[in-house]
Enzyme design. Structure first.
Site, PDB file in Angstrom:
ATOM      1  N   ARG A 233       0.844  -1.208   0.000  1.00  0.00           N
ATOM      2  CA  ARG A 233       0.000   0.000   0.000  1.00  0.00           C
ATOM      3  C   ARG A 233       0.872   1.248   0.000  1.00  0.00           C
ATOM      4  O   ARG A 233       0.566   2.243  -0.636  1.00  0.00           O
ATOM      5  CB  ARG A 233      -0.959  -0.003   1.208  1.00  0.00           C
ATOM      6  CG  ARG A 233      -1.730   1.281   1.356  1.00  0.00           C
ATOM      7  CD  ARG A 233      -3.003   1.212   2.201  1.00  0.00           C
ATOM      8  NE  ARG A 233      -2.915   0.322   3.338  1.00  0.00           N
ATOM      9  CZ  ARG A 233      -2.197   0.541   4.465  1.00  0.00           C
ATOM     10  NH1 ARG A 233      -1.511   1.660   4.591  1.00  0.00           N
ATOM     11  NH2 ARG A 233      -2.178  -0.332   5.443  1.00  0.00           N
TER      12      ARG A 233
ATOM     13  N   ASP B  48      -7.727  18.679 -15.058  1.00  0.00           N
ATOM     14  CA  ASP B  48      -8.017  17.295 -15.446  1.00  0.00           C
ATOM     15  C   ASP B  48      -7.628  17.168 -16.919  1.00  0.00           C
ATOM     16  O   ASP B  48      -8.277  17.731 -17.795  1.00  0.00           O
ATOM     17  CB  ASP B  48      -9.504  17.010 -15.217  1.00  0.00           C
ATOM     18  CG  ASP B  48      -9.876  15.555 -15.526  1.00  0.00           C
ATOM     19  OD1 ASP B  48      -9.189  14.922 -16.349  1.00  0.00           O
ATOM     20  OD2 ASP B  48     -10.870  15.073 -14.961  1.00  0.00           O
TER      21      ASP B  48
HETATM   22  C1  LIG Z   1     -13.469   8.943 -16.477  1.00  0.00           C
HETATM   23  C2  LIG Z   1     -13.077  10.306 -16.046  1.00  0.00           C
HETATM   24  C3  LIG Z   1     -12.771  10.576 -14.708  1.00  0.00           C
HETATM   25  C4  LIG Z   1     -12.916   9.538 -13.603  1.00  0.00           C
HETATM   26  O1  LIG Z   1     -12.014   8.506 -13.746  1.00  0.00           O
HETATM   27  P1  LIG Z   1     -12.287   6.973 -13.305  1.00  0.00           P
HETATM   28  O2  LIG Z   1     -11.052   6.283 -13.719  1.00  0.00           O
HETATM   29  O3  LIG Z   1     -13.518   6.527 -14.020  1.00  0.00           O
HETATM   30  O4  LIG Z   1     -12.507   7.001 -11.831  1.00  0.00           O
HETATM   31  C5  LIG Z   1     -12.352  11.855 -14.382  1.00  0.00           C
HETATM   32  N1  LIG Z   1     -12.253  12.821 -15.317  1.00  0.00           N
HETATM   33  C6  LIG Z   1     -12.553  12.599 -16.609  1.00  0.00           C
HETATM   34  C7  LIG Z   1     -12.418  13.694 -17.597  1.00  0.00           C
HETATM   35  C8  LIG Z   1     -12.981  11.340 -17.024  1.00  0.00           C
HETATM   36  O5  LIG Z   1     -13.292  11.135 -18.301  1.00  0.00           O
END
Ligand SMILES: *Cc1c(COP(=O)(O)O)cnc(C)c1O
Length: 380
Positions: free
Chosen positions: A48, A173
């Protein structure tokens, strides 16, 4: 190692020193022998806290985003949650884009909101709107560009300048563009977030997430959350993600050229009211995308002229484009956001119009994909 393609293949991926295996082994172990109490070999104690396969991926992740530190998690949302837990406390406020990934909105609203964290949703392509939303309690400015599913472009450098002038942590993101096309840290962003489930993994066979950042103090805090809360990636998942990243650059080139061909083909089609793709010169974010990204990516959204009924029928009529959530794999997918990926934001400011369908354009032949879309549009 200075080129993206080279870093993606080599960072953290040294041959195994004991056998010479070109591909570093998958370290399937939960724990590590100690040479006397506290005598760790290579710093590993319990998986972990750290595992060599995860370390290899984390080094690779840092490399491809041009950051100092990479941290790998069990999912994109686990990565987001680790960051939010680390930075926020009750009474703090977050600004998020008004069409961020539905799960990000849900995480901030329902999990962190329940613990006293407040948020505002704003159009992050509008700097004045972002500036107006900043409060004394605001800690994070959360940006997704291109956004999901409306493909809106936000100016990372400008948002960083604004956010930093008000003491905010600027988080981007980068899932949709991937670092092959856009590297937010180079524009001054503090943290890059990924769902590695998407383009980085690239083959729809693994769920994972990542954070990449430069500040050693923040890294230490987030690393502690990763260890103490434990949402880490498994060695197998880390291996699959590392393998995917090695071909990211070539995949993104083809995702982008296929998407461009499809978008251009659909402009002016009677059944399509709007083609949302930053590679089209008519897209409101085209110039910014050309400046901020080195390609326009593989995601297209269509606003269908026939509204909700047409969008639903289209999503259920394609053959090569499989109806499924997620994106970024080699195979093409179609998604109906208002009932699928963005169902959780219905009734909130992040709600998606029911006339929108989203395409994740894969690596099949563009002509086959275009024929599939034309067939589905003809059936409306
Ligand atoms: C899919 C996605 C997430 C979340 O990711 P997971 O791996 O599904 O938890 C976050 N941001 C964007 C832009 C995504 O497309």
């Amino acid at each position: 190692m200075t080129s993206f393609e080279t870093i993606a293949i080599h960072a953290g991926q040294d041959a195994d020193p004991t056998t010479g295996a070109v591909i570093p082994p998958i370290h399937v172990t939960s724990t590590y022998v100690q040479d006397g109490i506290g005598g760790l070999r290579g710093g590993y104690e319990y998986s972990r806290g750290g595992n060599p396969t995860r370390t290899a991926l984390e080094t690779q992740l840092a490399g491809i985003e041009g950051g100092a530190f990479g941290l790998s998690f069990a999912s994109g949302l686990a990565a987001e949650d680790a960051l939010l837990r680390t930075v926020l406390g009750p009474g703090d406020h977050v600004i998020i884009g008004n069409d961020v990934y539905g799960g990000t909105h849900r995480l901030i609203r329902r999990i962190h909101g329940g613990k006293g964290v407040e948020h505002s949703t704003v159009d992050t392509s509008d700097l004045d709107a972002v500036a107006a939303a900043i409060r004394p309690e605001t800690k994070i400015l959360w940006v997704e560009t291109p956004s999901n599913p409306l493909m809106k472009l936000s100016d990372i450098a400008a948002l960083v300048e604004l956010g930093h002038s008000r003491g905010l942590l600027v988080v981007v993101d980068n899932t949709f563009a991937s670092p092959a096309l856009q590297r937010p840290l180079e524009f001054g962003a503090d943290v890059v977030v990924h769902s590695t489930t998407k383009y980085l993994g690239g083959h729809s066979d693994v769920v994972g997430g990542a954070l990449v950042l430069n500040d050693p103090e923040l890294e230490e805090q987030v690393r502690f959350t990763q260890f103490a809360a434990g949402a880490v990636s498994s060695p197998f998942d880390a291996f699959l993600t590392s393998r995917g990243i090695k071909t990211l650059a070539v995949r993104m080139e083809r995702h982008s050229s296929n998407a461009q061909a499809i978008a251009e083909h659909l402009v002016g089609h009677a059944a399509v009211a709007r083609v949302l793709y930053p590679g089209l010169p008519t897209h409101p974010g085209h110039e910014l995308a050309a400046r901020q990204m080195s390609g326009f990516g593989g995601m297209i959204s269509l606003d269908l002229a026939g509204g909700e009924a047409a969008a639903r029928k289209f999503a259920e009529s394609t053959e090569l484009f499989s109806l499924a959530e997620s994106l970024g794999g080699v195979e093409s997918l179609v998604n109906y956001p208002s009932e699928m990926t963005h169902a959780s934001v219905k009734g909130t400011p992040a709600e998606v119009s029911p006339s929108i369908v989203r395409l994740s354009v894969g690596l099949e032949a563009a002509a086959d994909l275009i024929a599939d879309i034309d067939g589905a549009l003809a059936s409306l």
